[in-house]
Design a protein around this motif. Sequence first.
Motif, mmCIF file in Angstrom:
data_model
loop_
_atom_site.group_PDB
_atom_site.id
_atom_site.type_symbol
_atom_site.label_atom_id
_atom_site.label_comp_id
_atom_site.label_asym_id
_atom_site.label_seq_id
_atom_site.Cartn_x
_atom_site.Cartn_y
_atom_site.Cartn_z
ATOM 1 N N ASP A 199 0.830 -1.205 0.000
ATOM 2 C CA ASP A 199 0.000 0.000 0.000
ATOM 3 C C ASP A 199 0.861 1.250 0.000
ATOM 4 O OD1 ASP A 199 -3.096 0.617 0.399
ATOM 5 O OD2 ASP A 199 -1.937 2.176 1.389
ATOM 6 N N LEU A 200 0.365 2.261 -0.667
ATOM 7 C CA LEU A 200 1.100 3.497 -0.890
ATOM 8 C C LEU A 200 1.242 4.334 0.371
ATOM 9 C CD1 LEU A 200 2.323 5.227 -3.258
ATOM 10 C CD2 LEU A 200 0.086 6.335 -3.406
ATOM 11 N N THR A 201 0.199 4.341 1.201
ATOM 12 C CA THR A 201 0.168 5.301 2.301
ATOM 13 C C THR A 201 -0.323 4.740 3.633
ATOM 14 O OG1 THR A 201 -2.083 5.977 1.678
ATOM 15 C CG2 THR A 201 -0.259 7.238 0.733
ATOM 16 N N PHE A 202 -1.008 3.589 3.623
ATOM 17 C CA PHE A 202 -1.805 3.228 4.795
ATOM 18 C C PHE A 202 -1.738 1.726 5.041
ATOM 19 C CE2 PHE A 202 -6.296 3.325 6.789
ATOM 20 C CZ PHE A 202 -5.783 3.712 8.016
ATOM 21 N N GLU A 203 -1.513 1.345 6.289
ATOM 22 C CA GLU A 203 -1.344 -0.056 6.647
ATOM 23 C C GLU A 203 -2.605 -0.890 6.476
ATOM 24 O OE1 GLU A 203 -2.216 2.304 10.416
ATOM 25 O OE2 GLU A 203 -1.092 2.570 8.565
ATOM 26 N N GLY A 206 -6.141 0.045 0.658
ATOM 27 C CA GLY A 206 -7.024 1.010 0.008
ATOM 28 C C GLY A 206 -6.356 1.775 -1.109
ATOM 29 N N THR A 207 -5.013 1.880 -1.059
ATOM 30 C CA THR A 207 -4.265 2.512 -2.155
ATOM 31 C C THR A 207 -3.159 1.534 -2.591
ATOM 32 O OG1 THR A 207 -2.905 3.691 -0.510
ATOM 33 C CG2 THR A 207 -4.725 4.905 -1.510
ATOM 34 N N PRO A 208 -3.564 0.366 -3.134
ATOM 35 C CA PRO A 208 -2.584 -0.670 -3.460
ATOM 36 C C PRO A 208 -1.627 -0.259 -4.570
ATOM 37 C CG PRO A 208 -4.740 -1.228 -4.351
ATOM 38 C CD PRO A 208 -4.932 -0.030 -3.487
ATOM 39 N N VAL A 209 -0.387 -0.703 -4.427
ATOM 40 C CA VAL A 209 0.652 -0.501 -5.439
ATOM 41 C C VAL A 209 1.266 -1.857 -5.751
ATOM 42 C CG1 VAL A 209 2.837 0.605 -6.014
ATOM 43 C CG2 VAL A 209 1.153 1.832 -4.628
ATOM 44 N N SER A 275 -5.948 2.513 -7.639
ATOM 45 C CA SER A 275 -6.826 3.364 -6.840
ATOM 46 C C SER A 275 -6.818 4.781 -7.401
ATOM 47 C CB SER A 275 -6.338 3.391 -5.388
ATOM 48 O OG SER A 275 -5.071 4.045 -5.316
ATOM 49 N N ARG A 276 -7.724 5.597 -6.915
ATOM 50 C CA ARG A 276 -7.791 6.998 -7.381
ATOM 51 C C ARG A 276 -6.505 7.741 -7.076
ATOM 52 N NH1 ARG A 276 -13.857 9.239 -5.754
ATOM 53 N NH2 ARG A 276 -15.051 7.843 -7.136
ATOM 54 N N GLN A 277 -5.932 7.461 -5.915
ATOM 55 C CA GLN A 277 -4.706 8.165 -5.529
ATOM 56 C C GLN A 277 -3.543 7.791 -6.444
ATOM 57 O OE1 GLN A 277 -4.130 8.225 -1.341
ATOM 58 N NE2 GLN A 277 -2.133 9.188 -1.408
ATOM 59 N N VAL A 278 -3.446 6.505 -6.776
ATOM 60 C CA VAL A 278 -2.401 6.072 -7.701
ATOM 61 C C VAL A 278 -2.640 6.674 -9.080
ATOM 62 C CG1 VAL A 278 -1.423 4.075 -8.900
ATOM 63 C CG2 VAL A 278 -1.856 3.966 -6.443
ATOM 64 N N MET A 279 -3.895 6.733 -9.507
ATOM 65 C CA MET A 279 -4.218 7.314 -10.810
ATOM 66 C C MET A 279 -3.868 8.804 -10.847
ATOM 67 S SD MET A 279 -7.831 5.370 -11.643
ATOM 68 C CE MET A 279 -8.110 6.273 -13.164
ATOM 69 N N ALA A 280 -4.036 9.485 -9.715
ATOM 70 C CA ALA A 280 -3.681 10.912 -9.655
ATOM 71 C C ALA A 280 -2.173 11.094 -9.824
ATOM 72 C CB ALA A 280 -4.143 11.506 -8.324
#
Length: 364
Positions: A199-203, A206-209, A275-280
């Motif tokens: 995950d990009l930011t959170f344990e 929700g924002t998988p990489v 996720s949306r955050q990765v797409m951003a």
Amino acid sequence: MNSNQIMVIYGNEPQKMIPPLLDAAGLLDDLKKDFVIGIKPNLVVAKESSSGATTDPELVGAVVEYLKVHGFNNLLIMESSWVGDSTKRAFKVCGYEEISRKFDVPLIDLKDDAYSEVRVDDLTLRICSKPLKVDYLINIPVLKAHCQTKLTCALKNLKGCIPDSEKRRFHSLGLHKPIAYLSTVLKTHLTIVDAIIGDLTFEEGGTPVQMNRIIAGKDPVLVDAYAAQLIGYEKDDIPYISLAERLGVGCADVTKAEVIELNQGTNSGKKFEASRQVMALAKYVVEKDACSACYGSLIHALERLRERGKLNALKAKVYIGQGFKGQKIEGIGIGLCARGCSISLPGCPPKARDIVEFLERLLK
């Protein structure tokens, strides 16, 4: 496998990746047939591994199968989800009940376990009894970012081996000191990092990489120092790494590590929805047939720049991917395949830490 070695294998098919990885690590040489072998995944919440939060059940299943095939039958899968979630529910949702049935391996909910009190310097730690009693502990964390400690990987995954009341107290103590102290008592014999999806930011995911690799090492401090660089941090950004080194748990100097890559990255295989955050973050990238290992490093690097308030200063897009091999491009290239760009950073794949430093120099 020596303590200064880190083994890396690229891909996203654990059943194919685990046997050559464990062969190269020499796992069988460390074991006796009567050993009780504890396996500690990361099931912090009841979410599937595609969320970036939890250890891929196929990876754990592949480790269990490898051990069973070679005659090791005293296996335990042990975990305690975070305060507020059910470990038993996580075992079910995350696919571990199927592993248990298929291989006849018990699932141990450490929330139900007794605990022992162990004194480390000025701190008394409460640690679940079963992890302390196994003969060989295999730690299988997920490589992901953490909202408080920045990184959760080898050392922090051991927090699942303490009672819920102790988890709360660890937070009241600031996490870093008790995490480091815990690692002096609860010895990890082998760490196998699930870095296929983190995950990009959170344990809690929700924002998988997708980074498409599995990492193995005997020194959990060295593994964490290496893992920190993979997602764009230095070891000094995560205080428990250096503290664990000072306590004698391991070495945090990645320059002393022998990193052995057993294969090269590939852009084949299953890709997961961003996720949306990765797409951003992807808006800053021109990608063409990039390997997930390389692309994941770039996404982590861009997030680290965003955290530092520097991402908006990046006016030019970044090129990455095998589709740019042999091309001359006026622009910024990341990775070996984009070395034809007028400004480029080599690496196959580069670490996110190196990408961050490279882009920060360009932004000055």
